[in-house]
Every structure is written in structure tokens, then in C-alpha cells.
Design a protein around this motif. Structure first.
Motif, PDB file in Angstrom:
ATOM      1  N   LYS A   1      73.868  25.840   0.403  1.00 17.98           N
ATOM      2  CA  LYS A   1      73.148  27.595   0.823  1.00 17.98           C
ATOM      3  C   LYS A   1      73.226  27.841   1.619  1.00 17.98           C
ATOM      4  O   LYS A   1      74.054  27.381   2.993  1.00 17.98           O
TER       5      LYS A   1
ATOM      6  N   SER B   1      72.995  35.558 -11.236  1.00 16.38           N
ATOM      7  CA  SER B   1      73.534  34.830 -10.342  1.00 16.38           C
ATOM      8  C   SER B   1      73.518  37.357  -9.341  1.00 16.38           C
ATOM      9  O   SER B   1      74.193  37.460  -8.443  1.00 16.38           O
TER      10      SER B   1
ATOM     11  N   THR C   1      69.131  29.205  -2.320  1.00 18.95           N
ATOM     12  CA  THR C   1      70.381  29.794  -2.551  1.00 18.95           C
ATOM     13  C   THR C   1      70.970  30.921  -1.746  1.00 18.95           C
ATOM     14  O   THR C   1      69.637  32.240  -1.765  1.00 18.95           O
TER      15      THR C   1
ATOM     16  N   ARG D   1      67.429  25.612  -7.006  1.00 15.53           N
ATOM     17  CA  ARG D   1      67.715  27.637  -6.730  1.00 15.53           C
ATOM     18  C   ARG D   1      66.767  27.442  -4.861  1.00 15.53           C
ATOM     19  O   ARG D   1      67.848  28.625  -4.056  1.00 15.53           O
TER      20      ARG D   1
ATOM     21  N   LEU E   1      75.386  24.327  -3.571  1.00 21.73           N
ATOM     22  CA  LEU E   1      74.740  25.459  -4.603  1.00 21.73           C
ATOM     23  C   LEU E   1      74.342  24.363  -6.270  1.00 21.73           C
ATOM     24  O   LEU E   1      75.229  23.363  -6.478  1.00 21.73           O
TER      25      LEU E   1
ATOM     26  N   GLU F   1      67.476  34.293   1.316  1.00 27.78           N
ATOM     27  CA  GLU F   1      67.086  32.932   0.814  1.00 27.78           C
ATOM     28  C   GLU F   1      67.080  33.481   0.179  1.00 27.78           C
ATOM     29  O   GLU F   1      66.395  33.892  -0.543  1.00 27.78           O
ATOM     30  N   ASP F   2      68.029  32.802  -1.327  1.00 30.04           N
ATOM     31  CA  ASP F   2      67.140  32.845  -2.638  1.00 30.04           C
ATOM     32  C   ASP F   2      65.464  31.641  -2.598  1.00 30.04           C
ATOM     33  O   ASP F   2      65.377  31.102  -2.038  1.00 30.04           O
TER      34      ASP F   2
ATOM     35  N   GLN G   1      73.104  36.322  -5.898  1.00 31.15           N
ATOM     36  CA  GLN G   1      73.550  34.997  -5.056  1.00 31.15           C
ATOM     37  C   GLN G   1      75.350  35.091  -5.213  1.00 31.15           C
ATOM     38  O   GLN G   1      76.183  34.877  -5.603  1.00 31.15           O
TER      39      GLN G   1
END
Ligand code: ADP
Ligand code: ZN
Ligand code: MG
Length: 480
Positions: A23, A191, A149, A146, A30, A120-121, A17
């Protein structure tokens, strides 16, 4: 009959991360442990009609990572939609990079890097425990903080050959990412996340066996335990004449059990297609130069410098440089007493320090300042305190802090040498007390010197200088 020996083959996929302010494709900040769903907007909630805007800082961090790993940077890379359904993915697809990633090739230590790409998360599913039921039922909730992220995914070649090597290499990667300042790289907090692809093959052969994928190992210890368990399972199957099935597994560190999550999905299952809402990413020479200029000295280079300029042995240089906080502490101690402190002698005192403060503690957080460790090493080098006594002083420093010279003085731990007059007599007493050992040493059997030195150390409570004791024993036995 000789059982076939098997060797593990491991490739790692790491998600990092990025520590950007906002983001990947929207302006939401974030989130770090806030209330659920407070950092969301129509873009990261996947509402229809919204458009993604690429985060320039995330690209900069991606370039820094690629350069730090010696990758080739693609002048033009592409985002794709990776389509799948899951409640943590409101758009129904993840924006990722597919056939043209930002970075390819490169290596870190002995492990080659296959690729590094941006994505992207997903959001976070919160599974209610029995006690924390949601609306009276066992349900799951989604926290979209999240979601979106920025992530960098780093994929290695299958160059790792043991669980311990995987763990150590991930440690080197973490230190490298940490000095880059691009991520918190914290496995507990997610992360830094690592999947391990594991296969085994007959030792010495060069083909690749069928692999399984261990998902989301969330600590260094569990990563090593999971790989070891999976290697053992695969070797067991092959020895029994069975085959390894390609699948995705979850390792439960409490039970040590591996359970199948799903059979292996293929790229075509995701129906990748180019993200129509983003133009290709063009990394200009200026962007690449800016990323290069932002690179600090990396742990691998620092280890080389410790070897080359300070003369540290390779494994000690790695031990220090691959944990930035140790290397920083070591260099501060060296600078605290610049003039004539021997770097090798100083470096040899870091492991005893770690042993006393605990292997997870940053020495900068301990009561032993770099200057006081340097002071202690100086006392030892000047033979004003024996190594044994210095270890006791270090224990005191760890417990209470303070000045090593003052502790030596207060506790009467100063080295006893011939010059003080006392040591020669104690050596003579040792020879008289153990004539057997004395005879053996006189006859040239130096191994027999142990009990004699031990006698002197007991009598002096470890304060005698070892080298001086040996010299006196030889002298008194007429060995010159
Ligand atoms: P997939 O198509 O299944 O995602 P990739 O070729 O993309 O597989 O590789 C994913 C990861 O698995 C990489 O880290 C790679 O090094 C590793 N890997 C590939 N084949 C093997 C194997 N036979 N054994 C161990 N690791 C492997
Ligand atoms: Zn948003
Ligand atoms: Mg893959």
C-alpha cells in the motif's frame, strides 16, 4: 427562430490504482478479492500514533505516468491532508497532493493534462442487498483491504468535446497505462475509474459554462451514455431559459437517469493542510532518469511509427496502436512472414478478423495464429484466392483454426483466373445474359459493370479475381 447550437465541453478526472506490491503508506499487501479486512494494519486502519511511510515504487510509477504524458515533474512536491468524514476513511482525512502535485502540464493525443498527483484510496463500503442483510438489518459494512491502495489521479483540461471523444481518449489512456505496466486498468474491478466534468456552451464561443460532475462511471459505454444524457439535460435547461446548477451527479445506466449526489464541495470545505508526518517528496534527477529509462514504446508513438515506417493511413495506425493487443498481433503477423507481406494489406485484414472474433476479444486468444492470417493475406496478394473467398477462409479459420492454404485447397476456393481457361467463358456468358448492361459499359458507363461482375461472382461462388474480371469484361467489349 434559430435555436442556439450548443457544444459540449468535457474535462476528465481519472483515478488509477497502482499495481505495487504494498500500500501507499504501510507494508500491507494490496488485495485482490480476498476475505474482507485481512490486509490491514494500524497505519491503514488509521489508529492513533501511527506514521505513514511513502511507497517508493508508487512514486516511481507516478513519475513514469507523468513522463509518459509529457508532464513537467516537480522536483519537490507535497502531501496534504484532505479532511472529510466518511465511514470508508478511518483517519478522517485522505493523504493526497494539493497545491504542489508531482506532475503538471503535458498532453495525451489532443487533450492537455492539467496535473497528475499521488494519493491513497479509501476503503470499500459493502452495501448489503435485501437478500444479503447483515445481522438481519439493511446495513453497510467496511472492507479495509482497499484502504491505502496507491492511486494516481490524472486531471485533464476541458479539451474534450463529445462523449465519443471522451470514450476513445480514455481508451488511449488505458492502453498507455497498460503498456507502462503500472496498473491493471480494469474499469469493472475499479482499478481505472473516471469522473466526467460536463458543461455546454454556445457553439463557437470560448467561455466555459457551469459544469456538473458525473461520478465514477464504471465502463466505457456508460461513460459515453452518461455524458450524452447530461449534455442533453443541460441543453434542455438552457433552451428553457433555466440555469445549470453546479453539482455532483450519479448516472444510472439502467434507467438512463441522472440523480444529484451532493451540491458541489469547494476546496476550502476540505481544510487542506500539509501532512505533518511526511517530508516533502523530492524527485531526484536519478529517480526521474530511472522512470524515463523504464518507459516502453507508448501507443501514440507506436501509431506514428506505423504511419511513418509502414505507410499505414493515420486512422488505421491509431486503430491498431491504441489497442496494444491488436498492434502486437499485427506486428507478429508481419514478422511471421517478413519478406514481402504488404503491411497495408495485412492491416486491412485486422478489422474483418475483429468482426469475426468479437470486438472485445484479444486476437491472440483466437484460433487464428498471426502466421495463418499472414498466410491468408499472402494468398490474396498473390491472387491465388479472391478477397471474397478469403473472407470465407477467415470465417473457417476463426471457427476451427488451421492452415489457410490447406482450407483453400480442400474447399476448392482457389482463385479462378483467365489462365485456368474458365473465367473468360464465364465473362462472355455474363455479357450475353445482360446485353443491356454490356451496352452501357461499352458506351463508357462503368457503373453498369456491377451486375456483370455480380454474375461472374455468382457463377464462380466468389472465387473469381475481381480485377481480372473487370479486365476481361473491358477486353471482351473492345475497351482495351
Ligand atoms: P473543481 O475546482 O471544481 O475541482 P477544477 O478546475 O479542478 O474544478 O477542474 C476539475 C475538472 O473539471 C478538470 O478536468 C477540468 O478540466 C474540468 N472543468 C473545469 N471547468 C469546466 C467546465 N466549465 N466544463 C467542463 N469541464 C470543466
Ligand atoms: Zn496497512
Ligand atoms: Mg478539482
Amino acid at each position: 427562430m434559430n435555436a442556439t447550437e450548443y457544444e459540449p465541453v468535457i474535462g476528465l478526472e481519472i483515478h488509477v490504482q497502482l499495481k505495487t506490491r504494498t500500500k501507499m503508506f504501510c507494508g500491507c499487501e494490496l488485495s485482490f478479492g480476498e476475505e474482507p479486512n485481512v490486509h490491514t494494519c494500524p497505519v491503514c486502519l488509521g489508529l492513533p500514533g501511527t506514521l505513514p511511510v511513502l511507497n517508493a515504487r508508487a512514486v516511481h510509477f507516478g513519475l513514469m505516468i507523468g513522463l509518459a504524458l509529457g508532464c513537467e515533474i516537480a522536483g519537490r512536491s507535497q502531501f496534504h491532508r484532505k479532511n472529510y468524514f466518511y465511514p470508508d476513511l478511518p483517519k478522517g482525512y485522505q493523504i493526497s497532493q494539493y497545491d504542489v502535485p508531482l506532475c503538471t502540464g503535458g498532453h495525451l493525443g489532443d487533450v492537455r493534462i492539467h496535473r497528475v498527483h499521488l494519493e491513497e484510496d479509501a476503503a470499500k463500503l459493502v452495501h448489503a442487498s435485501a437478500s444479503g442483510r447483515i445481522h438481519g438489518a439493511e446495513r453497510s459494512a467496511v472492507d479495509f483491504n482497499r484502504g491505502g491502495t496507491p492511486l494516481v489521479e490524472i486531471v485533464t483540461e476541458p479539451d474534450v468535446h463529445s462523449a465519443e471523444e471522451a470514450r476513445d481518449w480514455l481508451g488511449l489512456l488505458r492502453s498507455t497505462l497498460r503498456v507502462l505496466g503500472v496498473s491493471d486498468v480494469n474499469m469493472d474491478e475499479g482499478s481505472l475509474r473516471c469522473d466526467a466534468n460536463v458543461s455546454v456552451r454556445p457553439a463557437g464561443s470560448s467561455g466555459l459554462g457551469t459544469k456538473t460532475e458525473l461520478k465514477n462511471m464504471n465502463s466505457f459505454r456508460f461513460l459515453a451514455q452518461g455524458i450524452n444524457a447530461e449534455v442533453e439535460r443541460q441543453v434542455g435547461l438552457l433552451r428553457a431559459g433555466e440555469q445549470v446548477v453546479q453539482e455532483t451527479l450519479h448516472f444510472d445506466p439502467r434507467s438512463g437517469l441522472l440523480t444529484a449526489l451532493r451540491s458541489k464541495e469547494e476546496a476550502h470545505d476540505y481544510r487542506y493542510f500539509p501532512e505533518p508526518d511526511l517530508v516533502p517528496l523530492v524527485a531526484t534527477p536519478e529517480m526521474v532518469e530511472a522512470a524515463r529509462a523504464a518507459l516502453p514504446e507508448l501507443p501514440a508513438a507506436r501509431a506514428q511509427r506505423f504511419e511513418r515506417e509502414l505507410g499505414l493511413p493515420a486512422d488505421r495506425a491509431h486503430e491498431l496502436a491504441f489497442r496494444t493487443e491488436l498492434a502486437d498481433y499485427f506486428e507478429q503477423a508481419l514478422a511471421a512472414d517478413g519478406s514481402d507481406l504488404d503491411p497495408i494489406a495485412l492491416a486491412n485484414w485486422i478489422p474483418p478478423l475483429i468482426e469475426r472474433i468479437g470486438s472485445d476479444t484479444d486476437p491472440a486468444q483466437s484460433l487464428v495464429s498471426p502466421a495463418s492470417l499472414a498466410g491468408l493475406v499472402k494468398l490474396v496478394s498473390a491472387r491465388q484466392v479472391s478477397t471474397t473467398a478469403a473472407r470465407d477462409v477467415l470465417t473457417r479459420l476463426v471457427a476451427e483454426g488451421g492452415d489457410p492454404a490447406a482450407i483453400v485447397e480442400q474447399e476448392g476456393l482457389g482463385a479462378i483466373s483467365d489462365a485456368d481457361g474458365g473465367l473468360a467463358e464465364i465473362v462472355a456468358a455474363a455479357l450475353a445474359a445482360d446485353p443491356d448492361a454490356a451496352d452501357k459499359v461499352r458506351a463508357g458507363n462503368m457503373k453498369a459493370i456491377g451486375p456483370l461482375v455480380g454474375y461472374v461472382m455468382r457463377e464462380t461462388k466468389g472465387r473469381a479475381d475481381g480485377g481480372e474480371v473487370t479486365r476481361l469484361i473491358r477486353e471482351q467489349l473492345g475497351l482495351g
